[in-house]
Design a protein around this motif. Structure first.
Motif: not given
Length: 521
Positions: A108-125
């Motif tokens: 589970v990922a919280t504030a940083a990943t959900r708010e960063a513009e590159d969050g979806p990219e990090f999620q895919a990575q």
């Protein structure tokens, strides 16, 4: 189940919003090994749970201070070095989980990943490089899961849960085993680092955000339950300032005035020296002054009656999320004690029989104390493999320092002292004496009575002491009576007589033994 809002819909391939269901059977007591990873703004942590489902043991626990959210408020993107460290940690955790039989991990990922513009990219990575599915939750869900984590350890908790991370701080109301109103704020220390204008501007922002939270939560004079690494460091420093004898953070309870004194003390001291005294990482200690400012604001705005530390949060909340109501209603302390007896006692099942044998001594005991009596009986024989010279202290250490839910600090010491007296008549001269000050003289006396009662009952007869006799306690006349059965006459030898006499002495009572008439004849 708890209240659910803004939840991802379950999918056919993963069995639910956070992966496969953990509790298929509503009567389940044992928990298969389960791994959970929390990808936060400051740290990435994996915990593997095992053992009793209602009070799981921490089979494995590892944290990496990645700082994913550092600089997010300024750049809008995840910290580059943080991403490298987080990916390395997640790769390691995935391999560890496979080796432990805890795969697949729930991540589970919280504030940083959900708010960063590159969050979806990090999620895919993460999915591409580690094979892990990263569930990104919103602030409301983060607040709910953290609150459920508190409920896992504190079933009767009532008040406000406050979970601080690197980039956000969530508040949630709990009571009656449910999670109520909640709100997510941007009062994480990483964000506060980016506030321009110095301390005055920062305090004004904190006050403004907390007033908005208060308008929603509407709390006045309630207990606050603090979740999060920065809060735990403040609590550890409070212990250091007060020379508090027990450094277990879970259920550590602080009054407002002494806590404010601690915040002043932290501000007046060199953080490097404080870090050395408490073993806190440099990355964590850097955020503590800002967390102190937020805590001052909470005290000013919400006027809490008491501030307590919970070591349980989102990771434990994920377990609580899937528990059926029947499992949630169980006492976590008793469940942990049952699991310990099953795995470690010589004769599992004798704890309940010992408890029933001793019940005449505790007929007027309040329920909150009676549960400690039951836990002690379940645990009374779980350290028998320790060397006899150290068995009493091992018992005490296990009770006071184990990761147990539903047990405050005085309760830990009471349980530990009772178990110490299960193996040892006297506590004088013990290296543990500094901890005894968490109990009153009356409470120490009660623990001694319980310990000596277990010391007698456990050896009176193998398996079930009721086969050898029954206890009768006449409190008004201070007479402790043992009515022997025909079998008990043969079992009531020299050691049993000495231990029964020691129990009567602890009760400040006269000992009386009643022998069956046919045995007398």
């Amino acid at each position: 189940m708890g209240q659910k809002t803004d939840r991802a819909e379950p999918s056919d391939d993963d069995g639910g919003p956070f992966g496969r269901p953990l509790f298929e059977d509503p009567s389940v007591r044992a928990l298969s090994r389960v791994g959970v990873v929390d990808v936060g703004s400051n740290s990435v942590r994996m915990v593997v749970f095992d053992g009793a489902a209602r009070s799981p043991a921490y089979f494995y626990n590892e944290k990496i201070m990645c700082g994913l959210g550092k600089g997010l408020a300024e750049t809008g993107r995840l910290n580059e070095q943080g991403k490298v460290r987080a990916l390395a940690a997640l790769k390691r955790f995935s391999l560890l989980a496979e080796g432990m039989g805890a795969a697949p991990l729930t991540v589970v990922a919280t504030a940083a990943t959900r708010e960063a513009e590159d969050g979806p990219e990090f999620q895919a990575q993460v999915a591409r490089e580690t094979g892990l599915k990263l569930h990104v939750i919103d602030g409301d869900e983060e607040a709910r899961l953290s609150a459920q984590g508190v409920l896992l350890g504190w079933p009767e908790a009532s008040g406000i849960v406050c979970d601080i991370g690197g980039n956000s701080m969530e508040l949630a109301r709990i009571g009656g085993g449910k999670v109520g109103k909640r709100i997510s704020t941007q009062l994480g220390p990483f964000r506060l680092q980016q506030v321009q204008g110095g301390p005055d501007k920062r305090r004004a922002l904190i006050d403004r955000v907390l007033k908005t939270a208060q308008d929603r939560i509407k709390s006045d004079g309630e207990r606050f339950y603090l979740v999060g690494g920065s809060w735990r460091v403040i609590a550890r420093l409070d212990m250091e300032r007060r020379n508090y004898p027990l450094t277990v953070l879970h259920e550590y309870r602080m009054q407002v005035k002494p806590l404010l004194d601690t915040l002043d003390w932290i501000a007046a001291n060199d953080l490097t020296l404080l870090r050395a005294r408490t073993g806190t990482s440099a990355e964590r200690m850097e955020l503590v002054p800002l967390a102190c400012e937020v805590l001052r604001g909470i005290i000013k705005t919400f006027k809490p009656s008491e501030i307590d530390i919970s070591s349980y949060g989102i990771r434990e909340g994920l377990l609580y999320e899937q528990m059926p109501d029947k499992l949630r209603s169980r006492d976590p302390l008793i469940e942990a004690a049952r699991a310990a007896e099953l795995s470690s006692a010589r004769l599992p099942g004798t704890g309940k029989k010992l408890y029933e044998f001793l019940m005449p001594l505790f007929k007027s005991t309040p329920d909150d104390r009676l549960r400690l009596v039951k836990a002690a009986c379940l645990l009374h024989d779980t350290t028998w493999r320790a060397h006899p010279d150290y068995r009493a202290e091992v018992c005490f250490d296990n009770a006071t320092r184990a990761n147990l839910g539903g047990l405050d600090h005085p309760g830990r010491v009471f349980l530990g002292l009772a178990l110490l007296h299960r193996y040892k008549n006297s506590r004088s001269g013990s290296r543990l004496e500094t901890l005894f000050r968490l109990l009153s003289e009356d409470e120490m006396q009660e623990a001694e009575v319980l310990g000596k009662a277990m010391r007698f009952g456990a050896m009176f007869a193998a398996g079930d002491p009721a086969q050898a006799g029954q206890l009768h306690w006449k409190a008004k006349s201070r007479v402790l009576e043992l009515r022997l059965t025909p079998t008990g006459v043969g079992l009531y030898g020299e050691v049993a007589k000495a231990r029964f006499a020691a129990l009567a002495q602890a009760l400040r009572a006269t000992a009386k033994v009643v022998v069956p008439e046919d045995a007398e004849a």
